[in-house]
Design an enzyme around this catalytic site. Structure first.
Site, PDB file in Angstrom:
ATOM      1  CE  LYS A  54      -3.570  -2.440   2.384  1.00  0.00           C
ATOM      2  NZ  LYS A  54      -4.488  -2.924   3.506  1.00  0.00           N
ATOM      3  CD  GLN A  98      -3.505  -4.497   6.863  1.00  0.00           C
ATOM      4  OE1 GLN A  98      -3.408  -3.420   6.096  1.00  0.00           O
ATOM      5  NE2 GLN A  98      -3.641  -5.858   5.987  1.00  0.00           N
ATOM      6  CG  ASP A 121      -9.552  -0.103   5.031  1.00  0.00           C
ATOM      7  OD1 ASP A 121      -9.277  -0.640   4.096  1.00  0.00           O
ATOM      8  OD2 ASP A 121      -8.908  -0.259   6.162  1.00  0.00           O
TER       9      ASP A 121
HETATM   10  N1  GUN Z   1      -6.628  -6.807   6.152  1.00  0.00           N
HETATM   11  C1  GUN Z   1      -6.976  -7.571   5.243  1.00  0.00           C
HETATM   12  N2  GUN Z   1      -7.713  -6.922   4.323  1.00  0.00           N
HETATM   13  C2  GUN Z   1      -7.614  -5.526   4.832  1.00  0.00           C
HETATM   14  C3  GUN Z   1      -8.113  -4.310   4.239  1.00  0.00           C
HETATM   15  O1  GUN Z   1      -8.561  -4.400   3.055  1.00  0.00           O
HETATM   16  N3  GUN Z   1      -8.078  -3.132   5.003  1.00  0.00           N
HETATM   17  C4  GUN Z   1      -7.546  -3.155   6.332  1.00  0.00           C
HETATM   18  N4  GUN Z   1      -7.432  -2.261   7.047  1.00  0.00           N
HETATM   19  N5  GUN Z   1      -7.009  -4.479   6.801  1.00  0.00           N
HETATM   20  C5  GUN Z   1      -6.984  -5.473   5.924  1.00  0.00           C
END
Ligand code: GUN
Length: 299
Positions: A54, A98, A121
């Site tokens: 990311k 995350q 998100d």
């Molecule tokens: N863990 C797995 N996929 C995601 C996501 O799309 N966003 C976040 N914040 N954590 C994750």
């Protein structure tokens, strides 16, 4: 007959190119470049990899990446204090904590503490609530299901009136996926671990989106010929004789499904690349809302 393979990497590249152009337009108009704050608690290797990807994507697009790595024994109070500080920081347009979080931290409390204007998100109950309501508009749509919608539209799939089956009912994928498909006028069935006869539902489906996290949940024999199959699963399975000893597979038995489906996403290279591309899109959208370039939906 063999299905058309939907190239998620190519579609994701287009989304990123568009996001990059919008960043340039914001900066050219005198606004600050968008900023995305990422928060990683602990050292889970998969989460570490995702967050690194990311951050790299931010750098490629001209988005400022602000990263906070916290130790695994961080308390909920400490994490909430960081989220509050990021929420108050005008140079931060999006906050991504995350998941999963260590067990001493209540995920619900943390996701609810991210202000909805920075909820890139799309996991805040207020944003998900707006998504669920007719005539209302969320500030952000969750990245993976939003990415699936882009794949479907870019592939020319007819959504209005289509029979769609979503497998899985998670807050992150299955439930918002169903809402996005309903928003697009599909007729939606949500199947899950307690569904009695998955094959009976799949037999009627023009569109199948599987996000249940179990290999070979969907096989070619279950599909309606010509169906569009979107595989959100990312399951690591043993692969003796390979260098790493494992490989990534989806929820769909690709080899049997590709012979029956009309279109299908591969794993890897299908939905996966779309999630980060849509996160970038949401982050730029947040900056555009702050700059007054796009309207903020009524809350
Ligand atoms: N863990 C797995 N996929 C995601 C996501 O799309 N966003 C976040 N914040 N954590 C994750």
């Amino acid at each position: 007959m063999s299905a058309e393979i939907i190239d998620g990497r190519a579609v994701a590249r287009k989304v990123r190119e568009s996001a990059s152009a919008r960043v340039s337009a914001l900066v050219a108009a005198g606004h600050a470049a968008p900023g995305l704050a990422t928060v990683l608690v602990g050292q889970d290797p998969a989460s570490d990899t995702y967050v690194r990807m990311k951050r790299r994507s931010c750098e490629e697009l001209g988005i400022r990446s602000i990263h906070h790595a916290l130790p695994a024994d961080t308390s909920e109070e400490e994490l909430l204090a960081l989220v509050a500080a990021l929420d108050a920081d005008p140079s931060v347009d999006g906050i991504l904590v995350q998941l999963p979080l260590p067990r001493q931290i209540d995920e619900k409390a943390v996701l609810g503490a991210i202000g909805i204007r920075k909820d890139v998100d799309g996991f805040h109950p207020h944003n998900l609530g707006l998504l669920a309501m007719k005539g209302r508009e969320p500030l952000f749509r969750p990245c993976t299901p939003a990415g699936v919608m882009v794949l479907l539209r870019e592939s020319g799939v007819t959504l209005s009136g289509a029979e769609a089956v979503v497998i899985g009912r998670s807050n992150i994928v299955g439930m918002p996926m169903a809402m996005l498909l309903i928003e697009a006028d599909a007729t939606v069935t949500v199947c899950h671990s307690r569904t009695r006869d998955l094959a009976a539902h799949l037999r009627r489906a023009d569109i199948v989106v599987s996000a249940i996290g179990r290999p070979a949940t969907v096989t070619g024999a279950m599909l309606k010929p010509g169906a569009t199959v979107i595989d959100v699963g990312t399951n690591r399975v043993d692969a003796p004789g390979t260098q790493s000893g494992s490989r990534l597979v989806g929820d769909v038995d690709f080899d049997s499904a590709v012979a029956v489906a009309g279109r299908i996403t591969p794993v890897p290279g299908g939905v996966g690349p779309m999630t980060i591309a849509m996160l970038m899109d949401n982050t730029v959208r947040s900056a555009e809302m702050r700059a007054g370039v796009v309207a903020i939906p009524a809350l």
